[in-house]
Design an enzyme around this catalytic site. Structure first.
Site, PDB file in Angstrom:
ATOM      1  N   TYR A 228       4.009 -15.332   2.087  1.00  0.00           N
ATOM      2  CA  TYR A 228       4.035 -14.320   3.148  1.00  0.00           C
ATOM      3  C   TYR A 228       2.730 -14.331   3.940  1.00  0.00           C
ATOM      4  CZ  TYR A 228       3.676  -9.830   5.464  1.00  0.00           C
ATOM      5  OH  TYR A 228       3.484  -8.857   6.407  1.00  0.00           O
TER       6      TYR A 228
ATOM      7  N   ASN B 206       9.129  -9.203  15.959  1.00  0.00           N
ATOM      8  CA  ASN B 206       8.799  -8.364  14.813  1.00  0.00           C
ATOM      9  C   ASN B 206       9.553  -8.746  13.542  1.00  0.00           C
ATOM     10  OD1 ASN B 206       8.089  -5.673  13.350  1.00  0.00           O
ATOM     11  ND2 ASN B 206      10.325  -5.669  13.467  1.00  0.00           N
TER      12      ASN B 206
ATOM     13  N   LYS C  65       1.913 -15.242   8.006  1.00  0.00           N
ATOM     14  CA  LYS C  65       1.266 -14.332   8.941  1.00  0.00           C
ATOM     15  C   LYS C  65       0.000 -14.935   9.555  1.00  0.00           C
ATOM     16  CE  LYS C  65       4.463 -11.479   8.975  1.00  0.00           C
ATOM     17  NZ  LYS C  65       5.232 -11.269  10.219  1.00  0.00           N
TER      18      LYS C  65
ATOM     19  N   ASP D 114      21.229 -12.909  12.860  1.00  0.00           N
ATOM     20  CA  ASP D 114      20.307 -13.160  11.750  1.00  0.00           C
ATOM     21  C   ASP D 114      19.371 -14.268  12.189  1.00  0.00           C
ATOM     22  OD1 ASP D 114      18.930 -13.703   9.465  1.00  0.00           O
ATOM     23  OD2 ASP D 114      20.682 -14.091   8.204  1.00  0.00           O
TER      24      ASP D 114
END
Length: 268
Positions: free
Chosen positions: A163, A98, A167, A71
């Site tokens: 989020y 990823n 990114k 994890d």
């Protein structure tokens, strides 16, 4: 599945480590690499799913594959992963960062621990893994590093604020490293997909937005890997995304962020 010819020429026989390889874009990237002749180290939390995928890839593509279940939100996980590959004598020439997830909804109603875990996985783990594997590539004067970002990284995104911010971090990191290590023969690329057929929306709690078509994970992976081996520092794998990013450069930031907020505002 047929691997891309241009990708095969660059990755055949090399070892690739793919994080978040059990589903979605990560799975598609792993299969594209396997179809192109790369050997795989598959990592994610779901060991049983990874074992099944490794067995299938070995049978279908004749490659070698290993599974390391971790994890990556655990701060100790990147070092465990690196040590496992080193102890096995594996030379990782391709690192695919990823693993990640999103959250959709009002920031003030989001669980703080969940959003912190998102930052740890989407950003901290990427930095840690890259810092462990990239120096080896630089020393060998060869290698490929992909960081999966998003078209969400090109504008402030209300209702997906944390989020989108992670990114931005991922994209900027990849683009900066691309310039740092190109002189050493190492290529770095940020893959910036938009709506994709994957588990992302389910995990993030994101509803289907009218008028937004999803792209297959397989196509995203193929275009991303082709861009990586061709030395592109970023890849937007769909035409509408390229147009959107270009148009945003011409519009006031407040207008862009306001339009995004309207698009993503939760219904009801």
């Amino acid at each position: 599945m047929q691997g891309s010819k241009v990708v095969r020429q660059s990755v055949q026989g090399k070892w690739a480590l793919v994080t978040g390889a059990s589903a979605g874009i990560g799975l598609a990237l792993a299969e594209q690499l396997a179809a192109s002749g790369a050997n795989l180290v598959l990592t994610a939390r779901r060991a049983d799913r990874l074992e099944a995928l490794a067995g299938r890839f070995i049978g279908e593509y004749g490659i070698k594959a290993q599974v390391i279940a971790v994890d990556l939100a655990d701060p100790a996980a990147p070092q465990k992963l690196f040590s496992a590959t080193e102890d096995s004598g594996l030379v990782i020439d391709i690192l695919i960062n990823n693993a990640g997830f999103g959250y959709y909804g009002e920031f003030t109603k989001g669980d703080a621990a969940w959003q912190r875990q998102m930052v740890d996985l989407n950003c901290a783990a990427v930095v840690h893994l890259t810092n462990l594997f990239l120096p080896k590539m630089v020393d060998r004067k060869r290698g490929y590093l992909m960081i999966v970002a998003s078209t969400a990284s090109y504008q402030p995104l209300a209702y997906m604020a944390t989020y989108a911010a992670t990114k931005v971090f991922d994209r900027f990191l990849a683009e900066a490293l691309a310039h740092e290590v190109a002189k050493h023969g190492v290529m770095v690329s940020a893959l910036c997909p938009g709506p994709t057929d994957s588990e992302f929306n389910e995990v993030a709690g994101l509803h289907q937005i009218p008028g937004r078509k999803s792209q297959s994970a397989e196509e995203v992976a193929r275009l991303g890997l082709e861009g990586l081996v061709e030395g592109k520092p970023w890849v937007i794998p769909y035409t509408a995304g390229k147009i959107m990013v270009f148009m945003q450069r011409l519009a006031p930031r407040r207008l862009v962020s306001g339009a995004a907020a309207k698009m993503f505002r939760p219904k009801g």
